[in-house]
Design a protein around this motif. Structure first.
Motif, PDB file in Angstrom:
ATOM      1  N   ALA A  97       0.862  -1.180   0.000  1.00 19.44           N
ATOM      2  CA  ALA A  97       0.000   0.000   0.000  1.00 19.44           C
ATOM      3  C   ALA A  97       0.897   1.227   0.000  1.00 19.44           C
ATOM      4  O   ALA A  97       1.727   1.393   0.891  1.00 19.44           O
ATOM      5  CB  ALA A  97      -0.915  -0.004   1.221  1.00 19.44           C
ATOM      6  N   GLN A  98       0.748   2.053  -1.037  1.00 16.80           N
ATOM      7  CA  GLN A  98       1.570   3.255  -1.180  1.00 16.80           C
ATOM      8  C   GLN A  98       0.647   4.464  -1.309  1.00 16.80           C
ATOM      9  O   GLN A  98      -0.280   4.448  -2.120  1.00 16.80           O
ATOM     10  CB  GLN A  98       2.466   3.145  -2.421  1.00 16.80           C
ATOM     11  CG  GLN A  98       3.424   1.980  -2.343  1.00 16.80           C
ATOM     12  CD  GLN A  98       4.253   1.796  -3.602  1.00 16.80           C
ATOM     13  OE1 GLN A  98       3.844   2.187  -4.693  1.00 16.80           O
ATOM     14  NE2 GLN A  98       5.414   1.198  -3.448  1.00 16.80           N
ATOM     15  N   TYR A  99       0.924   5.492  -0.497  1.00 15.23           N
ATOM     16  CA  TYR A  99       0.088   6.688  -0.455  1.00 15.23           C
ATOM     17  C   TYR A  99       0.906   7.923  -0.801  1.00 15.23           C
ATOM     18  O   TYR A  99       2.119   7.946  -0.606  1.00 15.23           O
ATOM     19  CB  TYR A  99      -0.541   6.843   0.935  1.00 15.23           C
ATOM     20  CG  TYR A  99      -1.495   5.720   1.250  1.00 15.23           C
ATOM     21  CD1 TYR A  99      -2.819   5.779   0.833  1.00 15.23           C
ATOM     22  CD2 TYR A  99      -1.071   4.576   1.917  1.00 15.23           C
ATOM     23  CE1 TYR A  99      -3.700   4.743   1.084  1.00 15.23           C
ATOM     24  CE2 TYR A  99      -1.941   3.527   2.177  1.00 15.23           C
ATOM     25  CZ  TYR A  99      -3.249   3.615   1.762  1.00 15.23           C
ATOM     26  OH  TYR A  99      -4.125   2.584   2.005  1.00 15.23           O
ATOM     27  N   ASN A 100       0.204   8.945  -1.305  1.00 21.70           N
ATOM     28  CA  ASN A 100       0.858  10.194  -1.712  1.00 21.70           C
ATOM     29  C   ASN A 100       1.943   9.938  -2.754  1.00 21.70           C
ATOM     30  O   ASN A 100       3.021  10.514  -2.691  1.00 21.70           O
ATOM     31  CB  ASN A 100       1.431  10.947  -0.504  1.00 21.70           C
ATOM     32  CG  ASN A 100       0.351  11.414   0.425  1.00 21.70           C
ATOM     33  OD1 ASN A 100      -0.601  12.061   0.002  1.00 21.70           O
ATOM     34  ND2 ASN A 100       0.481  11.069   1.696  1.00 21.70           N
ATOM     35  N   VAL A 101       1.647   9.055  -3.695  1.00 19.38           N
ATOM     36  CA  VAL A 101       2.621   8.740  -4.732  1.00 19.38           C
ATOM     37  C   VAL A 101       2.634   9.846  -5.778  1.00 19.38           C
ATOM     38  O   VAL A 101       1.664  10.592  -5.926  1.00 19.38           O
ATOM     39  CB  VAL A 101       2.343   7.365  -5.395  1.00 19.38           C
ATOM     40  CG1 VAL A 101       2.351   6.255  -4.363  1.00 19.38           C
ATOM     41  CG2 VAL A 101       1.034   7.372  -6.165  1.00 19.38           C
ATOM     42  N   ARG A 102       3.719   9.955  -6.498  1.00 20.71           N
ATOM     43  CA  ARG A 102       3.828  10.941  -7.582  1.00 20.71           C
ATOM     44  C   ARG A 102       3.296  10.306  -8.860  1.00 20.71           C
ATOM     45  O   ARG A 102       3.481   9.122  -9.103  1.00 20.71           O
ATOM     46  CB  ARG A 102       5.282  11.341  -7.785  1.00 20.71           C
ATOM     47  CG  ARG A 102       5.862  12.084  -6.613  1.00 20.71           C
ATOM     48  CD  ARG A 102       7.166  12.753  -7.021  1.00 20.71           C
ATOM     49  NE  ARG A 102       7.555  13.817  -6.149  1.00 20.71           N
ATOM     50  CZ  ARG A 102       7.044  15.044  -6.151  1.00 20.71           C
ATOM     51  NH1 ARG A 102       6.092  15.356  -6.994  1.00 20.71           N
ATOM     52  NH2 ARG A 102       7.474  15.961  -5.318  1.00 20.71           N
ATOM     53  N   ALA A 103       2.667  11.117  -9.688  1.00 20.54           N
ATOM     54  CA  ALA A 103       2.130  10.615 -10.958  1.00 20.54           C
ATOM     55  C   ALA A 103       3.266  10.171 -11.869  1.00 20.54           C
ATOM     56  O   ALA A 103       3.237   9.087 -12.456  1.00 20.54           O
ATOM     57  CB  ALA A 103       1.287  11.682 -11.639  1.00 20.54           C
ATOM     58  N   THR A 104       4.293  10.992 -11.973  1.00 25.37           N
ATOM     59  CA  THR A 104       5.416  10.691 -12.851  1.00 25.37           C
ATOM     60  C   THR A 104       6.415   9.797 -12.132  1.00 25.37           C
ATOM     61  O   THR A 104       6.847  10.109 -11.026  1.00 25.37           O
ATOM     62  CB  THR A 104       6.105  12.001 -13.293  1.00 25.37           C
ATOM     63  OG1 THR A 104       5.133  12.815 -13.946  1.00 25.37           O
ATOM     64  CG2 THR A 104       7.253  11.722 -14.234  1.00 25.37           C
ATOM     65  N   GLY A 105       6.728   8.677 -12.757  1.00 24.05           N
ATOM     66  CA  GLY A 105       7.717   7.752 -12.201  1.00 24.05           C
ATOM     67  C   GLY A 105       7.145   6.713 -11.259  1.00 24.05           C
ATOM     68  O   GLY A 105       7.842   5.783 -10.867  1.00 24.05           O
ATOM     69  N   HIS A 106       5.868   6.834 -10.902  1.00 23.44           N
ATOM     70  CA  HIS A 106       5.293   5.889  -9.943  1.00 23.44           C
ATOM     71  C   HIS A 106       5.240   4.463 -10.493  1.00 23.44           C
ATOM     72  O   HIS A 106       5.575   3.512  -9.791  1.00 23.44           O
ATOM     73  CB  HIS A 106       3.900   6.327  -9.501  1.00 23.44           C
ATOM     74  CG  HIS A 106       3.212   5.297  -8.666  1.00 23.44           C
ATOM     75  ND1 HIS A 106       3.704   4.880  -7.454  1.00 23.44           N
ATOM     76  CD2 HIS A 106       2.104   4.559  -8.887  1.00 23.44           C
ATOM     77  CE1 HIS A 106       2.917   3.934  -6.958  1.00 23.44           C
ATOM     78  NE2 HIS A 106       1.940   3.728  -7.817  1.00 23.44           N
ATOM     79  N   VAL A 107       4.811   4.313 -11.734  1.00 25.80           N
ATOM     80  CA  VAL A 107       4.683   2.961 -12.289  1.00 25.80           C
ATOM     81  C   VAL A 107       6.056   2.288 -12.368  1.00 25.80           C
ATOM     82  O   VAL A 107       6.194   1.109 -12.035  1.00 25.80           O
ATOM     83  CB  VAL A 107       3.965   2.979 -13.651  1.00 25.80           C
ATOM     84  CG1 VAL A 107       3.945   1.594 -14.282  1.00 25.80           C
ATOM     85  CG2 VAL A 107       2.534   3.507 -13.483  1.00 25.80           C
ATOM     86  N   ALA A 108       7.084   3.020 -12.738  1.00 26.89           N
ATOM     87  CA  ALA A 108       8.443   2.453 -12.784  1.00 26.89           C
ATOM     88  C   ALA A 108       8.875   2.008 -11.391  1.00 26.89           C
ATOM     89  O   ALA A 108       9.448   0.921 -11.221  1.00 26.89           O
ATOM     90  CB  ALA A 108       9.427   3.474 -13.353  1.00 26.89           C
ATOM     91  N   LYS A 109       8.597   2.834 -10.379  1.00 25.71           N
ATOM     92  CA  LYS A 109       8.949   2.462  -9.001  1.00 25.71           C
ATOM     93  C   LYS A 109       8.153   1.240  -8.559  1.00 25.71           C
ATOM     94  O   LYS A 109       8.696   0.321  -7.942  1.00 25.71           O
ATOM     95  CB  LYS A 109       8.692   3.628  -8.046  1.00 25.71           C
ATOM     96  CG  LYS A 109       9.054   3.289  -6.594  1.00 25.71           C
ATOM     97  CD  LYS A 109       8.663   4.388  -5.637  1.00 25.71           C
ATOM     98  CE  LYS A 109       8.983   4.069  -4.199  1.00 25.71           C
ATOM     99  NZ  LYS A 109       8.633   2.753  -3.723  1.00 25.71           N
ATOM    100  N   LEU A 110       6.865   1.206  -8.878  1.00 21.04           N
ATOM    101  CA  LEU A 110       6.020   0.074  -8.520  1.00 21.04           C
ATOM    102  C   LEU A 110       6.538  -1.206  -9.167  1.00 21.04           C
ATOM    103  O   LEU A 110       6.605  -2.259  -8.519  1.00 21.04           O
ATOM    104  CB  LEU A 110       4.577   0.351  -8.951  1.00 21.04           C
ATOM    105  CG  LEU A 110       3.551  -0.718  -8.606  1.00 21.04           C
ATOM    106  CD1 LEU A 110       3.410  -0.876  -7.101  1.00 21.04           C
ATOM    107  CD2 LEU A 110       2.198  -0.355  -9.232  1.00 21.04           C
TER     108      LEU A 110
END
Length: 157
Positions: A136-149
């Motif tokens: 569960a990740q909150y306050n994620v950034r739109a840019t770069g989030h999918v790569a981090k996930l």
């Protein structure tokens, strides 16, 4: 503000209308790993970037055993236009009264330019095949989030 989910929690069940106006539920994904992500508003720059990142990673996520579902407060009609404009092939669900976002801890107090207000908190929750929260990740950034996930889930390109 709703309590945030943690690994091991049972993911709250939901049933919402998708961009075609058809009801979809968490139960539809039983037996699969499911990435449930919450975004504030369709067709805005950040939300479009994030959705397109999920779209571009969808094949490798699915190959690794993950389905993707996006949830926002937008009405069904706006979701349909968003999906068509961006070529999105994963379900987008409408949560106009924020009930599901609240249950997932993705609705609450936000601050922007010194003002405090209630709103959708950009969040991602990964649910395992039995319906338990894995991540569960909150306050994620739109840019770069999918790569981090993808890195967090060890999903290759």
């Amino acid at each position: 503000m709703a309590e945030r989910l943690n690994p091991g929690d049972l993911a709250p069940a939901f049933a919402l209308k998708n961009s075609d106006g058809v009801e979809a539920s968490l139960g539809d994904f039983h037996g699969r790993n499911t990435i449930v992500y919450f975004y504030p508003a369709a067709s805005t720059p950040g939300c479009s970037k994030q959705a397109c990142d999920f779209r571009d990673s969808l094949a490798s996520l699915q190959q690794a055993g993950y389905d993707v579902v996006g949830i926002s407060p937008d009405p069904v009609e706006k979701l349909a236009k968003f999906a068509a404009a961006e070529g999105l092939t994963f379900p987008l669900l409408s949560d106009p009264d924020h009930t599901v976002a609240g249950a997932y801890g993705a609705w609450g107090e936000k601050k922007n330019y010194g003002k405090t207000y209630e709103g959708l908190i950009r969040s991602t929750v990964v649910v395992d095949p039995e319906g338990k929260v894995v991540l569960a990740q909150y306050n994620v950034r739109a840019t770069g989030h999918v790569a981090k996930l993808r890195r967090d889930l060890t999903v290759d390109a």
